[in-house]
Design a protein around this motif. Structure first.
Motif, mmCIF file in Angstrom:
data_model
loop_
_atom_site.group_PDB
_atom_site.id
_atom_site.type_symbol
_atom_site.label_atom_id
_atom_site.label_comp_id
_atom_site.label_asym_id
_atom_site.label_seq_id
_atom_site.Cartn_x
_atom_site.Cartn_y
_atom_site.Cartn_z
ATOM 1 N N ALA A 122 -1.293 7.608 1.647
ATOM 2 C CA ALA A 122 -2.429 7.328 0.772
ATOM 3 C C ALA A 122 -2.834 8.573 -0.011
ATOM 4 N N SER B 280 0.026 11.071 -3.790
ATOM 5 C CA SER B 280 0.301 9.979 -2.864
ATOM 6 C C SER B 280 1.784 9.645 -2.939
ATOM 7 N N PRO C 7 0.838 -1.211 0.000
ATOM 8 C CA PRO C 7 0.000 0.000 0.000
ATOM 9 C C PRO C 7 0.865 1.250 0.000
ATOM 10 N N HIS D 247 4.871 6.603 -2.435
ATOM 11 C CA HIS D 247 5.059 5.162 -2.500
ATOM 12 C C HIS D 247 6.535 4.808 -2.352
#
Length: 217
Positions: free
Chosen positions: A7, A18, A3, A20
């Motif tokens: 977010a 977002s 995930p 990552h």
């Protein structure tokens, strides 16, 4: 796929972003952009702006909308990177017109933003002629993606984004209509003045790029 570290969230004017961790499948590609970096500490920051026209189409209105989205992204990215660099973190962002890094001009590789959204956020794509088109889950193909990279930890990135947004809002001053949520050339948001000129017809977002490209002199 793990995930997101951060977010999907919105800027004050509605641009989604977002953060990552670099997935293993992207390590080799990003090493060509940052050969000396410890990619285990890097974040890929994806952004998406909602366009007021479907960017799959062609024409003057589409090019104007791409240019408006380009201006907003670069203004935001420039403010964020200024703060990250001042805090001692490495960072760079992709020129949406060419797919190349904006700060490290020596890098000659092209970043595939559509493939990244597919990998990192599981957005769907479709082929339109020779182009690979990304579908935002809410906006369809009326979406303008762009990317920033940084070695900053999540909390430092969040802090830089918040500071950048405050600076952009301060530039907007009392012009709240100009700073209202939503995207598109019909609502020109106030961003820092840029020395970046969009080149019509050169936006590459919808094309899957798998090979390195030499930056023109």
């Amino acid at each position: 796929m793990a995930p997101p570290v951060l977010a999907v969230r919105e800027t004050l004017w509605g641009m989604e972003w977002s953060a990552h961790a670099v997935p293993r499948a992207y390590t080799l590609e990003l090493q060509s952009f940052f050969p000396a970096a410890d990619l285990g500490t890097y974040l890929i920051v994806t952004t998406c702006q909602r366009a007021v026209v479907d960017l799959v189409h062609v024409g003057e209105a589409v090019e104007q909308e791409k240019d408006a989205c380009l201006e907003r992204f670069v203004g935001w990215a420039k403010e964020v990177c200024t703060r990250l660099l001042a805090a001692g973190h490495a960072c760079d962002y992709v020129d949406p017109c060419s797919g190349m890094l904006m700060l490290n001009r020596d890098c000659q590789h092209v970043y595939g933003e559509v493939d990244a959204l597919t990998t990192l956020l599981q957005y769907k794509t479709t082929n339109t002629g020779c182009c690979k088109v990304v579908h935002h889950p809410s906006w369809g193909t009326a979406v303008y993606p762009a990317t920033l990279f940084t070695s900053a930890p999540p909390e430092a990135l969040q802090r830089a984004v918040q500071q950048a947004e405050r600076a952009i809002k301060a530039d907007a001053g009392s012009d709240q209509e100009a700073f209202s949520l939503g995207g598109g050339s019909s609502q020109r948001h106030v961003v820092p003045t840029l020395s970046v000129q969009a080149v019509q017809g050169r936006h590459h977002h919808f094309i899957r790029t798998e090979t390195a490209s030499v930056r023109p002199p």
